[in-house]
Write a protein that holds these residues in place. Structure first.
Motif, PDB file in Angstrom:
ATOM      1  N   MET A 108       0.854  -1.171   0.000  1.00  0.00           N
ATOM      2  CA  MET A 108       0.000   0.000   0.000  1.00  0.00           C
ATOM      3  C   MET A 108       0.898   1.231   0.000  1.00  0.00           C
ATOM      4  O   MET A 108       1.951   1.247   0.603  1.00  0.00           O
ATOM      5  CB  MET A 108      -0.923   0.003   1.206  1.00  0.00           C
ATOM      6  N   ASN A 109       0.433   2.269  -0.666  1.00  0.00           N
ATOM      7  CA  ASN A 109       1.135   3.535  -0.739  1.00  0.00           C
ATOM      8  C   ASN A 109       0.091   4.636  -0.810  1.00  0.00           C
ATOM      9  O   ASN A 109      -1.029   4.407  -1.269  1.00  0.00           O
ATOM     10  CB  ASN A 109       2.025   3.556  -1.983  1.00  0.00           C
ATOM     11  N   SER A 110       0.445   5.841  -0.350  1.00  0.00           N
ATOM     12  CA  SER A 110      -0.512   6.946  -0.403  1.00  0.00           C
ATOM     13  C   SER A 110       0.227   8.265  -0.559  1.00  0.00           C
ATOM     14  O   SER A 110       1.411   8.370  -0.252  1.00  0.00           O
ATOM     15  CB  SER A 110      -1.391   6.972   0.847  1.00  0.00           C
ATOM     16  N   ILE A 111      -0.529   9.278  -1.051  1.00  0.00           N
ATOM     17  CA  ILE A 111       0.022  10.611  -1.235  1.00  0.00           C
ATOM     18  C   ILE A 111      -1.127  11.621  -1.196  1.00  0.00           C
ATOM     19  O   ILE A 111      -2.247  11.305  -1.607  1.00  0.00           O
ATOM     20  CB  ILE A 111       0.792  10.690  -2.576  1.00  0.00           C
ATOM     21  N   ILE A 112      -0.846  12.810  -0.689  1.00  0.00           N
ATOM     22  CA  ILE A 112      -1.809  13.915  -0.744  1.00  0.00           C
ATOM     23  C   ILE A 112      -1.548  14.672  -2.045  1.00  0.00           C
ATOM     24  O   ILE A 112      -0.415  15.028  -2.352  1.00  0.00           O
ATOM     25  CB  ILE A 112      -1.638  14.881   0.452  1.00  0.00           C
ATOM     26  N   PHE A 113      -2.616  14.903  -2.832  1.00  0.00           N
ATOM     27  CA  PHE A 113      -2.498  15.614  -4.103  1.00  0.00           C
ATOM     28  C   PHE A 113      -3.721  16.499  -4.262  1.00  0.00           C
ATOM     29  O   PHE A 113      -4.851  16.006  -4.236  1.00  0.00           O
ATOM     30  CB  PHE A 113      -2.407  14.590  -5.252  1.00  0.00           C
ATOM     31  N   HIS A 114      -3.503  17.802  -4.375  1.00  0.00           N
ATOM     32  CA  HIS A 114      -4.577  18.784  -4.521  1.00  0.00           C
ATOM     33  C   HIS A 114      -5.619  18.640  -3.415  1.00  0.00           C
ATOM     34  O   HIS A 114      -6.827  18.744  -3.665  1.00  0.00           O
ATOM     35  CB  HIS A 114      -5.238  18.693  -5.899  1.00  0.00           C
ATOM     36  N   GLY A 115      -5.176  18.366  -2.194  1.00  0.00           N
ATOM     37  CA  GLY A 115      -6.073  18.315  -1.040  1.00  0.00           C
ATOM     38  C   GLY A 115      -6.795  17.002  -0.822  1.00  0.00           C
ATOM     39  O   GLY A 115      -7.539  16.854   0.135  1.00  0.00           O
ATOM     40  N   ASP A 116      -6.595  16.030  -1.716  1.00  0.00           N
ATOM     41  CA  ASP A 116      -7.228  14.716  -1.564  1.00  0.00           C
ATOM     42  C   ASP A 116      -6.159  13.668  -1.292  1.00  0.00           C
ATOM     43  O   ASP A 116      -5.006  13.819  -1.683  1.00  0.00           O
ATOM     44  CB  ASP A 116      -7.990  14.324  -2.834  1.00  0.00           C
ATOM     45  N   LEU A 117      -6.543  12.592  -0.641  1.00  0.00           N
ATOM     46  CA  LEU A 117      -5.661  11.472  -0.361  1.00  0.00           C
ATOM     47  C   LEU A 117      -5.839  10.424  -1.457  1.00  0.00           C
ATOM     48  O   LEU A 117      -6.964   9.999  -1.731  1.00  0.00           O
ATOM     49  CB  LEU A 117      -5.993  10.864   1.002  1.00  0.00           C
ATOM     50  N   PHE A 118      -4.752  10.006  -2.081  1.00  0.00           N
ATOM     51  CA  PHE A 118      -4.772   8.956  -3.092  1.00  0.00           C
ATOM     52  C   PHE A 118      -4.061   7.748  -2.507  1.00  0.00           C
ATOM     53  O   PHE A 118      -2.942   7.859  -2.016  1.00  0.00           O
ATOM     54  CB  PHE A 118      -4.075   9.424  -4.374  1.00  0.00           C
ATOM     55  N   VAL A 119      -4.735   6.590  -2.556  1.00  0.00           N
ATOM     56  CA  VAL A 119      -4.219   5.377  -1.935  1.00  0.00           C
ATOM     57  C   VAL A 119      -4.153   4.257  -2.968  1.00  0.00           C
ATOM     58  O   VAL A 119      -5.150   3.983  -3.647  1.00  0.00           O
ATOM     59  CB  VAL A 119      -5.127   4.931  -0.756  1.00  0.00           C
ATOM     60  N   ALA A 120      -3.003   3.618  -3.064  1.00  0.00           N
ATOM     61  CA  ALA A 120      -2.855   2.410  -3.877  1.00  0.00           C
ATOM     62  C   ALA A 120      -3.087   1.236  -2.938  1.00  0.00           C
ATOM     63  O   ALA A 120      -2.336   1.034  -1.990  1.00  0.00           O
ATOM     64  CB  ALA A 120      -1.463   2.348  -4.495  1.00  0.00           C
ATOM     65  N   GLU A 121      -4.154   0.490  -3.185  1.00  0.00           N
ATOM     66  CA  GLU A 121      -4.528  -0.636  -2.320  1.00  0.00           C
ATOM     67  C   GLU A 121      -4.246  -1.956  -3.028  1.00  0.00           C
ATOM     68  O   GLU A 121      -4.603  -2.125  -4.185  1.00  0.00           O
ATOM     69  CB  GLU A 121      -6.013  -0.583  -1.971  1.00  0.00           C
ATOM     70  N   LEU A 122      -3.632  -2.887  -2.318  1.00  0.00           N
ATOM     71  CA  LEU A 122      -3.422  -4.228  -2.854  1.00  0.00           C
ATOM     72  C   LEU A 122      -4.702  -5.025  -2.697  1.00  0.00           C
ATOM     73  O   LEU A 122      -5.414  -4.890  -1.719  1.00  0.00           O
ATOM     74  CB  LEU A 122      -2.297  -4.928  -2.110  1.00  0.00           C
TER      75      LEU A 122
END
Length: 56
Positions: free
Chosen positions: A1-15
């Motif tokens: 799993m990985n995540s990042i904040i981009f333009h005020g939203d949280l983006f999460v890569a889920e396995l």
């Protein structure tokens, strides 16, 4: 799993539990939106000021 904040939203890569079941999800205060499904394995998320990338 990985995540990042981009333009005020949280983006999460889920396995996922099975091969090809990984996905990219955008999460904010009010909703959760699946942006990509069927990814083999999303191993990273990167962003610049205007662009967001996910490897998979």
């Amino acid at each position: 799993m990985n995540s990042i904040i981009f333009h005020g939203d949280l983006f999460v890569a889920e396995l996922g539990l099975e091969p090809g079941a990984a996905r990219l999800v955008k999460v904010n205060d009010t909703e959760r939106t699946t942006l990509a499904t069927g990814l083999a394995v999303p191993v990273g998320i990167a962003a610049t000021e205007n662009d967001l990338w996910v490897s998979g």
